[in-house]
Design a protein around this motif. Sequence first.
Motif, PDB file in Angstrom:
ATOM      1  N   LEU A 112      40.431  36.845 -23.389  1.00 10.57           N
ATOM      2  CA  LEU A 112      39.381  36.496 -24.510  1.00 10.57           C
ATOM      3  C   LEU A 112      38.372  37.763 -24.532  1.00 10.57           C
ATOM      4  O   LEU A 112      37.620  38.027 -23.449  1.00 10.57           O
ATOM      5  N   LEU A 113      38.116  38.381 -25.808  1.00 10.51           N
ATOM      6  CA  LEU A 113      37.363  39.536 -25.822  1.00 10.51           C
ATOM      7  C   LEU A 113      35.997  38.789 -26.982  1.00 10.51           C
ATOM      8  O   LEU A 113      36.230  38.255 -27.785  1.00 10.51           O
ATOM      9  N   GLY A 114      34.811  39.425 -26.298  1.00 10.87           N
ATOM     10  CA  GLY A 114      33.779  39.296 -27.353  1.00 10.87           C
ATOM     11  C   GLY A 114      33.294  40.782 -27.680  1.00 10.87           C
ATOM     12  O   GLY A 114      33.063  41.507 -26.743  1.00 10.87           O
ATOM     13  N   PHE A 115      32.822  40.977 -28.891  1.00  9.41           N
ATOM     14  CA  PHE A 115      32.550  42.310 -29.171  1.00  9.41           C
ATOM     15  C   PHE A 115      31.687  41.998 -30.480  1.00  9.41           C
ATOM     16  O   PHE A 115      31.490  41.201 -31.196  1.00  9.41           O
ATOM     17  N   ALA A 172      36.753  39.371 -21.084  1.00  5.50           N
ATOM     18  CA  ALA A 172      35.909  40.669 -21.467  1.00  5.50           C
ATOM     19  C   ALA A 172      34.906  40.431 -22.534  1.00  5.50           C
ATOM     20  O   ALA A 172      35.077  40.587 -23.478  1.00  5.50           O
ATOM     21  N   TRP A 173      33.712  39.595 -21.938  1.00  2.00           N
ATOM     22  CA  TRP A 173      32.873  39.090 -22.906  1.00  2.00           C
ATOM     23  C   TRP A 173      31.717  40.217 -23.053  1.00  2.00           C
ATOM     24  O   TRP A 173      30.833  40.639 -22.349  1.00  2.00           O
ATOM     25  N   TYR A 174      31.862  41.203 -24.209  1.00  2.00           N
ATOM     26  CA  TYR A 174      30.977  42.315 -24.415  1.00  2.00           C
ATOM     27  C   TYR A 174      30.822  43.102 -23.420  1.00  2.00           C
ATOM     28  O   TYR A 174      30.210  44.009 -23.166  1.00  2.00           O
ATOM     29  N   SER A 175      31.810  43.340 -22.493  1.00  2.47           N
ATOM     30  CA  SER A 175      32.193  44.403 -21.424  1.00  2.47           C
ATOM     31  C   SER A 175      32.702  45.516 -22.030  1.00  2.47           C
ATOM     32  O   SER A 175      32.932  46.719 -21.122  1.00  2.47           O
ATOM     33  N   LEU A 176      33.433  45.685 -22.984  1.00  8.19           N
ATOM     34  CA  LEU A 176      34.253  46.970 -23.555  1.00  8.19           C
ATOM     35  C   LEU A 176      33.685  47.541 -24.715  1.00  8.19           C
ATOM     36  O   LEU A 176      33.951  48.418 -25.269  1.00  8.19           O
ATOM     37  N   ILE A 177      32.309  46.995 -24.725  1.00  7.40           N
ATOM     38  CA  ILE A 177      31.941  47.668 -26.395  1.00  7.40           C
ATOM     39  C   ILE A 177      31.360  49.036 -25.915  1.00  7.40           C
ATOM     40  O   ILE A 177      31.054  49.456 -27.197  1.00  7.40           O
ATOM     41  N   HIS A 178      31.205  49.596 -24.806  1.00  8.22           N
ATOM     42  CA  HIS A 178      30.626  50.955 -24.777  1.00  8.22           C
ATOM     43  C   HIS A 178      31.950  51.885 -24.762  1.00  8.22           C
ATOM     44  O   HIS A 178      31.846  53.022 -24.781  1.00  8.22           O
ATOM     45  N   LEU A 195      35.254  40.085 -16.610  1.00  5.51           N
ATOM     46  CA  LEU A 195      35.355  41.539 -16.545  1.00  5.51           C
ATOM     47  C   LEU A 195      33.975  42.017 -16.901  1.00  5.51           C
ATOM     48  O   LEU A 195      33.602  41.728 -18.083  1.00  5.51           O
ATOM     49  N   GLY A 196      33.470  43.009 -15.929  1.00  2.00           N
ATOM     50  CA  GLY A 196      32.154  43.484 -16.493  1.00  2.00           C
ATOM     51  C   GLY A 196      31.232  42.270 -16.418  1.00  2.00           C
ATOM     52  O   GLY A 196      30.383  41.941 -17.518  1.00  2.00           O
ATOM     53  N   CYS A 197      30.938  41.451 -15.369  1.00  3.77           N
ATOM     54  CA  CYS A 197      30.259  40.369 -15.065  1.00  3.77           C
ATOM     55  C   CYS A 197      28.701  40.494 -15.187  1.00  3.77           C
ATOM     56  O   CYS A 197      28.012  39.599 -15.301  1.00  3.77           O
TER      57      CYS A 197
END
Length: 213
Positions: free
Chosen positions: A149-152, A119-125, A59-61
Amino acid sequence: MPLGDPVGPVDPVDPVVAAYSDRAEEYTALLGSMDVVDPADRQTVARWAAAQTGLVVDLGCGPGHWTAALGAAGHDVVGIEPTPAFRTLARRRFPGIDVRDGRAGQLPFEDGTVGGVLAWYSLIHLDADGFGAALDEAARVVAHEGGLLLGFFEGERLETFEHQVVRARRWPVHRVSDLLDVAGFRVTEVVTRTTPPHRPHAAIGAVRVSSRG
């Protein structure tokens, strides 16, 4: 989505998409390679992906490097990206990968048909409401016992900061864990790291266990 599909116009009301569109080439040159990914992050994502069954959604590649790496490792993977310039770059750099238009709050999959969402740093905004909505949408598409898996960027409190591309947010691990619980996920792993001079980072792995609410 066919490889030659139209890239479409940039969303004029989405400042994040507009900002990344303006700097897509620069971002790709600096960060669009697995060679610049921290080894600890590569291990975290590889370990998580190995435990997933079925389709994995990146997600958010962005420019597609994680999508390509997961595919090369043998996973059935689809990249989802709202920025047209990134989709074009991803297909150009990694011919044959499956990259589709979409965004965190509206994924192009039927209920319960996805094995896992990265979702690897794709939800940070996203703000708190948007973050929660993205987790709800992930819960909709992920099968029971499927993974997320979330990265943030980690912080002691929820706060905004000036990211290199566009304003982003730091999240306390406990607040993300609470949102995951509300959305119907059970947290299974928390990994944190700080590699000076970089910001503190966190990754949270979770599995889909119930419907929201």
